[in-house]
Design a protein around this motif. Structure first.
Motif, mmCIF file in Angstrom:
data_model
loop_
_atom_site.group_PDB
_atom_site.id
_atom_site.type_symbol
_atom_site.label_atom_id
_atom_site.label_comp_id
_atom_site.label_asym_id
_atom_site.label_seq_id
_atom_site.Cartn_x
_atom_site.Cartn_y
_atom_site.Cartn_z
ATOM 1 N N VAL A 116 0.851 -1.193 0.000
ATOM 2 C CA VAL A 116 0.000 0.000 0.000
ATOM 3 C C VAL A 116 0.886 1.243 0.000
ATOM 4 N N LEU A 117 0.664 2.114 -0.982
ATOM 5 C CA LEU A 117 1.337 3.409 -1.008
ATOM 6 C C LEU A 117 0.316 4.446 -0.537
ATOM 7 N N GLU A 118 0.628 5.128 0.553
ATOM 8 C CA GLU A 118 -0.363 6.009 1.169
ATOM 9 C C GLU A 118 -0.573 7.281 0.371
ATOM 10 N N LYS A 119 -1.857 7.682 0.306
ATOM 11 C CA LYS A 119 -2.210 8.936 -0.367
ATOM 12 C C LYS A 119 -1.512 10.102 0.337
ATOM 13 N N ASP B 195 9.188 10.787 -0.935
ATOM 14 C CA ASP B 195 8.917 10.271 0.419
ATOM 15 C C ASP B 195 9.109 8.764 0.463
ATOM 16 N N VAL B 196 8.549 8.064 -0.543
ATOM 17 C CA VAL B 196 8.639 6.599 -0.572
ATOM 18 C C VAL B 196 10.095 6.163 -0.713
ATOM 19 N N LEU B 197 10.829 6.816 -1.635
ATOM 20 C CA LEU B 197 12.220 6.417 -1.869
ATOM 21 C C LEU B 197 13.088 6.692 -0.641
ATOM 22 N N LYS B 198 12.844 7.812 0.008
ATOM 23 C CA LYS B 198 13.653 8.135 1.196
ATOM 24 C C LYS B 198 13.311 7.230 2.374
ATOM 25 N N SER B 199 12.108 6.627 2.345
ATOM 26 C CA SER B 199 11.743 5.715 3.444
ATOM 27 C C SER B 199 12.644 4.473 3.443
ATOM 28 N N ALA B 200 13.367 4.238 2.332
ATOM 29 C CA ALA B 200 14.357 3.148 2.299
ATOM 30 C C ALA B 200 15.451 3.384 3.332
ATOM 31 N N LYS C 21 12.721 1.816 -4.377
ATOM 32 C CA LYS C 21 12.868 1.786 -2.911
ATOM 33 C C LYS C 21 13.647 0.544 -2.492
ATOM 34 N N LEU C 22 13.302 -0.577 -3.113
ATOM 35 C CA LEU C 22 13.962 -1.845 -2.784
ATOM 36 C C LEU C 22 15.461 -1.776 -3.104
ATOM 37 N N LEU C 23 15.799 -1.217 -4.262
ATOM 38 C CA LEU C 23 17.203 -1.145 -4.663
ATOM 39 C C LEU C 23 17.990 -0.207 -3.754
ATOM 40 N N LEU C 24 17.326 0.862 -3.290
ATOM 41 C CA LEU C 24 17.995 1.796 -2.378
ATOM 42 C C LEU C 24 18.245 1.157 -1.014
ATOM 43 N N GLU C 25 17.389 0.222 -0.622
ATOM 44 C CA GLU C 25 17.570 -0.460 0.668
ATOM 45 C C GLU C 25 18.784 -1.391 0.655
ATOM 46 N N LYS C 26 19.215 -1.773 -0.561
ATOM 47 C CA LYS C 26 20.363 -2.660 -0.755
ATOM 48 C C LYS C 26 20.294 -3.908 0.139
ATOM 49 N N PRO C 27 19.222 -4.685 0.057
ATOM 50 C CA PRO C 27 19.147 -5.893 0.879
ATOM 51 C C PRO C 27 20.087 -6.963 0.345
ATOM 52 N N GLU C 28 20.448 -7.905 1.225
ATOM 53 C CA GLU C 28 21.275 -9.026 0.752
ATOM 54 C C GLU C 28 20.441 -10.015 -0.057
ATOM 55 N N ILE C 29 19.128 -10.069 0.226
ATOM 56 C CA ILE C 29 18.231 -11.008 -0.455
ATOM 57 C C ILE C 29 17.082 -10.238 -1.077
ATOM 58 N N LEU C 30 16.792 -10.531 -2.344
ATOM 59 C CA LEU C 30 15.637 -9.922 -3.016
ATOM 60 C C LEU C 30 14.535 -10.970 -3.166
#
Length: 516
Positions: A75-78, A84-89, A174-183
């Protein structure tokens, strides 16, 4: 080991999804999780990410890995902007900054001893912020946003106004900015245009860490995975290689199992026949008992139940007028224009695909033609005797059962006709009696297609109809559209699907107001 799943069992009501499933994820594995609609791929993802608690079994993650999940239903909030979404990473870093500011506030009343401890803590936190490039966040956000084509939209764009493809790109960024070890990626290509599917393909090919990918896009899977886990009849089977490698081995195993099953059934028949003829005779009773014992101890080979294959046959209405629609100086959009002036027309019998990058207004054009959205300027003129069939890209799942959903559309149908219509679309009795919202995305799409094929139409307007559909359903839909004698206007990002259906391709980018 990164992830270990043992003896997992789960179901909804009386419908078992998994039975005693075990799975492990190792470093560097690029896994394709495949299977027909409704086999439980997304449910499996929800269980391993902790969104859903399994009925039985355990899920253990290595405590030192960070997991990133691309969830189509997030859910992406109105009111939130893309920025905002990208920085939430980086929310954990912003929390660290708040902690530093809080420590500074407390320093005003601190003793000398407390001040020394506080300064040490601030120093540690400050080092962590620096090592995680906190002060480069803006440039990182801009870099990823540019790669995924989000800069042209403007980072201050409200996320609720995004198209399906733009929404996927924001979640991906957002996911790529979080740089997780597992996708963990659930249908990442569903709403992406060809350009960004190619970009994601390159990214995953070069990805050093492990990922699990759910997709029905076979060419995409083939290019990025090195292992396949196949989900079928509550079981999970592991195959080395890509999807094509899996299919070859799967077909051989299936043929071997069928041959063994036939041999065993023949043997069972002969043993039963011998027992029946000889158990009453004194001379042969011991031999009969020996064969009965063999029968009792035999491990019976069972064949997997065949999945119902969908059958789509579009009903055809009377012939429409020669011109289906024409637009004159049409400008589409909501508050701001998405297009320059569009003047197009389509004639009876034509089959046309609309393509172009995400967010340029492909769905908006369809809705403008149908009168669901008022154009900003210009006109749309519809032809005579049109019987329209419209497949919308996304619809909120209904709380009704599949039977109730179809009955509302066709109140004149008998219960038998409703059940038969849904079964023809590849839905089992359990699906048919379930609420639409608990079905998988592919099963929900089949319910919507069921409504469409049971209505008399002469002009089909289809917005990404292949999203969520498994390969069997895609192949059958393609065949049905090729045979359909009416006209088709189709938005689709899968060229392999539409190339053999349409005679024309309209690229909407030439009318776009966006820089592409």
């Amino acid at each position: 080991m990164i992830l270990n799943v043992e003896h997992l069992s789960h179901g909804f009501g009386d419908r078992a999804i998994f039975q005693d499933v075990s799975f492990r994820l190792l470093k560097g594995e690029h896994i394709g999780l495949v299977g027909a609609n409704g086999e439980g791929k997304s449910t499996f993802m929800n269980i391993i990410t902790g969104k859903l608690k399994p009925d039985e079994g355990k899920v253990e993650w290595n405590s030192r890995v960070r997991v990133g999940y691309l969830d189509q239903h997030a859910v992406l909030e109105k009111g939130m902007t893309i920025e905002d979404v990208l920085k939430s990473a980086f929310s954990y870093l912003f929390e660290m900054e708040e902690e530093i500011n809080s420590i500074y506030d407390r320093m005003a009343t601190a003793s000398e001893y407390e001040m020394t401890a506080m300064l040490e803590e601030v120093g540690t936190l400050q080092d962590l912020l620096t090592s995680h490039d906190f002060y480069l966040i803006d440039s990182k956000v801009e870099q990823v946003a540019r790669a995924l084509g989000l800069l042209e939209l403007g980072l201050d764009h409200d996320v609720e106004e995004l198209s399906g493809g733009q929404r996927t790109k924001v979640l991906m960024a957002k996911l790529l900015l979080e740089k997780p070890e597992i996708l963990l990626l659930d249908e990442p290509t569903n709403y992406l245009d060809a350009e960004h599917i190619a970009w994601l393909k390159r990214y995953l090919q070069e990805y050093e860490n492990a990922f699990i990918l759910i997709s029905h896009d076979i060419p995409f899977i083939n290019d990025v995975v090195n292992l396949i886990y196949h989900m079928e009849n509550g079981q999970l089977s592991r195959y080395t290689g890509n999807y094509n490698d899996f299919q070859k081995v799967y077909e051989v195993r299936k043929a071997q199992l069928e041959a063994a099953y036939k041999r065993q059934q023949q043997e069972i028949s002969e043993l039963k026949d011998f027992v029946a003829r000889n158990k009453a005779r004194v001379a042969t009773r011991n031999m009969a008992m020996s064969r009965q014992k063999k029968l009792d101890n035999m491990e019976i080979i069972e064949l997997a139940r065949e999945k119902p294959k969908p059958e789509f046959q579009f009903r055809e209405a009377r012939t429409p007028g020669k011109i289906l629609f024409s637009t004159e100086n049409l400008v589409i959009g909501y508050d701001t224009p998405l297009s320059r002036e569009i003047s197009l027309s389509m004639e009876r019998g034509e089959k046309v695909a609309i393509v172009g990058t995400n967010g340029i207004g492909k769905s908006t054009l369809l809705k403008s033609l149908l009168g669901l959205i008022r154009p900003l300027s210009g006109t749309v003129t519809l032809g005579d005797y049109l019987e329209l069939g419209y497949f919308e890209q996304e619809m909120p799942p209904s709380d009704r059962t599949c039977i109730e959903e179809l009955w509302q559309e066709f109140p004149g149908f008998t219960q038998f006709e409703v059940r038969s219509a849904l079964a023809k679309c590849g839905l089992t009795t359990q699906h048919i009696e379930s609420r639409v919202r608990v079905l998988s995305g592919g099963e929900q799409a089949k319910v919507r297609l069921c409504k469409l094929i049971n209505r008399d139409t002469n002009f089909l307007i289809l917005d990404e109809p292949t999203n969520h559909l498994d390969q069997d359903a895609k192949d059958e839909l393609k065949r049905a559209l090729q045979e359909y004698r009416g006209s088709v206007l189709l938005v689709c990002h899968e060229s392999m699907f539409y190339e053999d259906i349409v005679s024309q391709v309209w690229n909407l980018e030439k009318y776009s107001t966006l820089a592409v």
